[in-house]
Scaffold this active site. Structure first.
Site, PDB file in Angstrom:
ATOM      1  N   ASN A  43      -0.231   4.471  -0.320  1.00  0.00           N
ATOM      2  CA  ASN A  43      -0.834   5.751   0.106  1.00  0.00           C
ATOM      3  C   ASN A  43      -1.573   5.679   1.449  1.00  0.00           C
ATOM      4  O   ASN A  43      -2.322   6.579   1.794  1.00  0.00           O
ATOM      5  CB  ASN A  43      -1.784   6.272  -0.990  1.00  0.00           C
ATOM      6  CG  ASN A  43      -2.942   5.311  -1.243  1.00  0.00           C
ATOM      7  OD1 ASN A  43      -3.016   4.261  -0.588  1.00  0.00           O
ATOM      8  ND2 ASN A  43      -3.826   5.652  -2.152  1.00  0.00           N
ATOM      9  N   ASP A  50       0.848  -1.188   0.000  1.00  0.00           N
ATOM     10  CA  ASP A  50       0.000   0.000   0.000  1.00  0.00           C
ATOM     11  C   ASP A  50       0.887   1.242   0.000  1.00  0.00           C
ATOM     12  O   ASP A  50       1.611   1.476   0.963  1.00  0.00           O
ATOM     13  CB  ASP A  50      -0.881  -0.049   1.260  1.00  0.00           C
ATOM     14  CG  ASP A  50      -1.681   1.229   1.438  1.00  0.00           C
ATOM     15  OD1 ASP A  50      -1.845   1.967   0.448  1.00  0.00           O
ATOM     16  OD2 ASP A  50      -2.145   1.476   2.570  1.00  0.00           O
ATOM     17  N   ASP A 105      -5.495 -10.721 -15.396  1.00  0.00           N
ATOM     18  CA  ASP A 105      -6.494 -11.737 -15.077  1.00  0.00           C
ATOM     19  C   ASP A 105      -7.751 -11.450 -15.893  1.00  0.00           C
ATOM     20  O   ASP A 105      -8.340 -10.371 -15.771  1.00  0.00           O
ATOM     21  CB  ASP A 105      -6.794 -11.650 -13.570  1.00  0.00           C
ATOM     22  CG  ASP A 105      -7.062 -12.995 -12.942  1.00  0.00           C
ATOM     23  OD1 ASP A 105      -7.862 -13.753 -13.523  1.00  0.00           O
ATOM     24  OD2 ASP A 105      -6.496 -13.279 -11.873  1.00  0.00           O
ATOM     25  N   GLU A 127      -7.533 -21.176 -15.898  1.00  0.00           N
ATOM     26  CA  GLU A 127      -7.930 -21.862 -14.667  1.00  0.00           C
ATOM     27  C   GLU A 127      -9.006 -22.867 -15.051  1.00  0.00           C
ATOM     28  O   GLU A 127     -10.043 -22.481 -15.586  1.00  0.00           O
ATOM     29  CB  GLU A 127      -8.467 -20.849 -13.648  1.00  0.00           C
ATOM     30  CG  GLU A 127      -8.660 -21.461 -12.291  1.00  0.00           C
ATOM     31  CD  GLU A 127      -9.565 -20.640 -11.379  1.00  0.00           C
ATOM     32  OE1 GLU A 127      -9.415 -20.755 -10.168  1.00  0.00           O
ATOM     33  OE2 GLU A 127     -10.447 -19.902 -11.882  1.00  0.00           O
ATOM     34  N   ASP A 131      -1.841  -1.235  -3.819  1.00  0.00           N
ATOM     35  CA  ASP A 131      -2.154  -0.479  -5.033  1.00  0.00           C
ATOM     36  C   ASP A 131      -1.029  -0.628  -6.061  1.00  0.00           C
ATOM     37  O   ASP A 131       0.032  -1.182  -5.759  1.00  0.00           O
ATOM     38  CB  ASP A 131      -2.417   0.998  -4.693  1.00  0.00           C
ATOM     39  CG  ASP A 131      -1.358   1.571  -3.788  1.00  0.00           C
ATOM     40  OD1 ASP A 131      -0.168   1.340  -4.068  1.00  0.00           O
ATOM     41  OD2 ASP A 131      -1.701   2.231  -2.777  1.00  0.00           O
ATOM     42  N   ASP A 172      -9.686 -16.746 -15.785  1.00  0.00           N
ATOM     43  CA  ASP A 172     -10.439 -17.180 -14.609  1.00  0.00           C
ATOM     44  C   ASP A 172     -11.534 -18.183 -14.993  1.00  0.00           C
ATOM     45  O   ASP A 172     -12.292 -17.936 -15.943  1.00  0.00           O
ATOM     46  CB  ASP A 172     -11.089 -15.926 -13.982  1.00  0.00           C
ATOM     47  CG  ASP A 172     -11.694 -16.186 -12.630  1.00  0.00           C
ATOM     48  OD1 ASP A 172     -10.946 -16.489 -11.691  1.00  0.00           O
ATOM     49  OD2 ASP A 172     -12.942 -16.076 -12.513  1.00  0.00           O
ATOM     50  N   HIS A 208      -4.020 -17.255  -4.595  1.00  0.00           N
ATOM     51  CA  HIS A 208      -4.853 -16.472  -3.675  1.00  0.00           C
ATOM     52  C   HIS A 208      -6.092 -17.247  -3.218  1.00  0.00           C
ATOM     53  O   HIS A 208      -6.855 -16.739  -2.397  1.00  0.00           O
ATOM     54  CB  HIS A 208      -5.284 -15.178  -4.371  1.00  0.00           C
ATOM     55  CG  HIS A 208      -6.143 -15.453  -5.565  1.00  0.00           C
ATOM     56  ND1 HIS A 208      -5.650 -16.045  -6.706  1.00  0.00           N
ATOM     57  CD2 HIS A 208      -7.464 -15.269  -5.783  1.00  0.00           C
ATOM     58  CE1 HIS A 208      -6.638 -16.199  -7.571  1.00  0.00           C
ATOM     59  NE2 HIS A 208      -7.749 -15.725  -7.042  1.00  0.00           N
ATOM     60  N   ASP A 209      -6.302 -18.449  -3.750  1.00  0.00           N
ATOM     61  CA  ASP A 209      -7.446 -19.273  -3.336  1.00  0.00           C
ATOM     62  C   ASP A 209      -7.030 -20.453  -2.459  1.00  0.00           C
ATOM     63  O   ASP A 209      -7.881 -21.224  -2.020  1.00  0.00           O
ATOM     64  CB  ASP A 209      -8.158 -19.855  -4.569  1.00  0.00           C
ATOM     65  CG  ASP A 209      -8.816 -18.794  -5.422  1.00  0.00           C
ATOM     66  OD1 ASP A 209      -9.228 -17.750  -4.869  1.00  0.00           O
ATOM     67  OD2 ASP A 209      -8.924 -19.005  -6.644  1.00  0.00           O
ATOM     68  N   ASP A 263      -4.036   3.905   2.622  1.00  0.00           N
ATOM     69  CA  ASP A 263      -5.486   3.678   2.779  1.00  0.00           C
ATOM     70  C   ASP A 263      -5.790   2.232   3.198  1.00  0.00           C
ATOM     71  O   ASP A 263      -6.956   1.846   3.287  1.00  0.00           O
ATOM     72  CB  ASP A 263      -6.253   4.052   1.491  1.00  0.00           C
ATOM     73  CG  ASP A 263      -5.924   3.138   0.319  1.00  0.00           C
ATOM     74  OD1 ASP A 263      -5.064   2.240   0.477  1.00  0.00           O
ATOM     75  OD2 ASP A 263      -6.523   3.315  -0.761  1.00  0.00           O
TER      76      ASP A 263
HETATM   77  C1  NOJ Z   1     -11.424 -18.162  -9.352  1.00  0.00           C
HETATM   78  C2  NOJ Z   1     -10.659 -17.094  -8.654  1.00  0.00           C
HETATM   79  O1  NOJ Z   1      -9.334 -17.508  -8.523  1.00  0.00           O
HETATM   80  C3  NOJ Z   1     -11.355 -16.852  -7.341  1.00  0.00           C
HETATM   81  O2  NOJ Z   1     -10.614 -16.050  -6.474  1.00  0.00           O
HETATM   82  C4  NOJ Z   1     -12.701 -16.270  -7.634  1.00  0.00           C
HETATM   83  O3  NOJ Z   1     -13.431 -16.166  -6.447  1.00  0.00           O
HETATM   84  C5  NOJ Z   1     -13.492 -17.132  -8.615  1.00  0.00           C
HETATM   85  N1  NOJ Z   1     -12.711 -17.639  -9.686  1.00  0.00           N
HETATM   86  C6  NOJ Z   1     -14.610 -16.339  -9.214  1.00  0.00           C
HETATM   87  O4  NOJ Z   1     -14.085 -15.402 -10.113  1.00  0.00           O
END
Ligand code: NOJ
Length: 560
Positions: free
Chosen positions: A22, A20, A97, A255, A28, A199, A331-332, A24
């Site tokens: 700035n 980050d 993405d 994905e 960013d 995605d 990130h999942d 907040d």
């Molecule tokens: C897969 C993404 O990696 C995930 O973070 C997202 O919630 C779902 N697709 C829906 O876009």
């Protein structure tokens, strides 16, 4: 260079949690620019940037309101163009993405679509009447709990949403919609973007008869084979390739939940002109009990023999004609060192071991931010989590269906929740780990004082430098990119071992996956090689692989 993505290492940035600039509390784009030299030092070739487009952030940007505009809390379009430029100056490519299975419900297309049945945008989305009794058009489930259909008062029809009800699915049958997608891709590629992570791309083509799934006891809504790999999927991707991708020197990774290696070949065989590679989910699902009402929250222990068999299957079946992506984290997914390594005493050793096993397989490796310093899971109170998946699942499984107790649910979240990966990047030991001077949108992992970039850069034995060394070797040794993979000791319960072969040379990777010592019996056919040690996570690993006793999480790579 042709197929540069084969010899590349990709680094994923989750913008809201990276840096980050700035104060907040939200990461960013200027913050990412600040850290480009750090990534250059690590040695990565490509950045995959999770969505930075304008969005109400119901699913942290995977719900896009305007594909051509940057979300204002992340910066401006000019910041993005500058980022592309600054990355390119350092020889780093940028992959964005592409989220086009669905949009945000605030996207102008959907705002129009829901107004009335005759609206020109109506058909951009998937609208259906309910059944005679008024219930949903079928029993398809949403990945974020409950039905995949949402009733809309305005026109008294249901719309389809595989994710949250604020993420309506797009109707790819509509040709004009497909043109819009080519157009937005072209917009960004003309700005210099070098490729796309697509995605849930395996879901874009829907089975048009919208049949109910066979009922399963105790499951009102079902997620299964109709959710992915629909009839026109590959046709759409070939169109995308012809209309957009083929015009640029770019890389693509789709994905693709629900896909087997056979399906992966359909996506990635270069002759078919679709994508370069996909993300499989099979290895990530090995610690879940399949087919229970609790979905991904029904945990089971990982069986190493199963993991090896699964990864080896992908390695072997994509050997001719396809290409693998290699990942433990994103990130999942929870942090790998907490998931299948040891985030206590052996954190550094096990992080390096896991890195070794992954980076020496055949394919393009992906590093998720913080993996290179061994960031770990967090165990927060329910109220401290932000993730919509966690919040919806708690409501459904604990509060409504009572299939999990509060304690069972929390245990599952601490192990597998997505926010484990989303806590802010830990840059140094100052307040909030140097991520922000404000209040972070998600609490920084309390272990930031010990686990942070500054500390890693100051320690020549750190995970960071181990990753840097692996990346360097990939640039120097074509066998790491091209060598044929062969699993050895497939049934060994503690050791992950394999060879790679290329132009008369061999690599041997041996790794102890656990915290006890383990014996490595060198297979007879490998005895004749004149091995020498290439790298290892203990300074004094044996020079020869014969008669090896591996210490906790020890990983060694030999060449011959
Ligand atoms: C897969 C993404 O990696 C995930 O973070 C997202 O919630 C779902 N697709 C829906 O876009």
């Amino acid at each position: 260079m042709k197929d540069w993505w084969k010899s590349s290492v990709v680094y994923q940035i989750y913008p809201r949690s990276f840096r980050d600039s700035n104060g907040d509390g939200l990461g960013d784009i200027p913050g990412i620019i600040e850290k480009l030299d750090y990534l250059k030092e690590l040695g990565i070739d490509v950045i995959w940037l999770s969505p930075v487009f304008d969005s109400p952030q119901d699913d942290n940007g995977y719900d896009i309101r305007d594909y051509k505009k940057i979300y204002d809390q992340f910066g401006t379009n000019e910041d993005m163009y500058k980022f592309i430029d600054e990355a390119h100056k350092r020889g780093i490519r940028i992959v964005m993405d592409l989220v086009v299975n669905h949009t945000s419900d605030e996207h102008q297309w959907f705002v129009e679509s829901r107004k009335d049945k005759d609206n020109p945008y109506r058909d951009y989305y998937i609208w259906r009447d309910g059944k005679e009794d008024g219930s949903e058009p079928n029993n398809w489930g949403s990945y974020f709990s409950g039905s995949a259909w949402q009733y809309d008062e305005e026109t008294k029809q249901y719309f389809l949403h595989y994710f949250s009800k604020r993420q309506p699915d797009l109707n790819w049958e509509n040709e004009q919609l497909r043109q819009e997608v080519w157009d937005l891709m072209t917009f960004w590629m003309d700005k210099g973007v070098d490729g796309w992570r697509l995605d849930v791309i395996s879901s874009i083509s829907k089975y048009q008869n919208y049949l109910d799934y066979e009922p399963i006891p105790d499951q009102k809504y079902i997620i299964g084979k109709y959710h992915t790999n629909g009839p026109r999927l590959h046709e759409f991707l070939q169109d995308m390739n012809r209309e957009v991708l083929a015009k640029y020197d770019c890389m693509t990774v789709g994905e693709a939940p629900g896909s087997s290696p056979q399906e992966a070949l359909l996506f990635t065989d270069p002759e078919r002109k679709e994508l370069n590679m996909i993300f499989t989910f099979e290895h990530m699902d090995l610690d879940t009990q399949q087919g229970t009402p609790n979905g991904k929250w029904a945990l089971r222990d990982l069986n190493l023999v199963e993991l090896k068999a699964n990864l080896a299957k992908w390695q072997t079946e994509l050997e001719d004609g396809g290409w693998n992506s290699l990942y433990w984290n994103n990130h999942d997914q929870p942090r790998i060192v907490s998931r299948w390594g040891n985030d206590g005493e052996y954190r550094e050793l096990s992080a390096k071991m896991l890195g070794t096993v992954l980076h020496f397989m055949k394919g393009t490796p992906y590093i998720y931010q913080g993996e290179e310093i061994g960031m770990v899971n967090c165990a927060y109170e329910l109220s401290e989590y932000d993730d919509i998946e966690i919040r919806n699942a708690y409501k459904e499984l604990v509060q409504e269906n009572h299939t999990l107790t509060h304690e069972e649910f929390m245990k599952a979240i601490h192990y597998k929740g997505r926010d484990n990966a989303r806590t802010p990047m830990q840059w140094d030991a100052s307040e909030h780990g140097g991520f922000t001077t404000g209040t972070p949108w998600l609490k920084v992992n309390p272990r930031y004082a010990d686990i942070n970039v500054k500390q890693a850069l100051a320690d020549s034995n750190s995970i960071f430098y181990y990753y840097q060394a692996m990346i360097k070797l990939r640039k120097q040794m074509p066998i790491i990119v091209h060598g044929k993979f062969e699993l050895i000791l497939a049934d060994h319960p503690e050791i992950f071992a394999y060879t790679r072969s290329y132009e008369g040379k061999k690599l041997l990777v041996v790794a102890n996956f656990y915290g006890n010592t383990a014996q490595f019996p060198l297979p007879a056919q490998l005895e004749a090689c004149g091995w020498s040690k290439l790298m290892s996570n203990y300074a004094d690993s044996a020079e020869q692989p014969k008669g090896l006793v591996l210490r906790p999480y020890e990983a060694v790579v030999y060449t011959c």
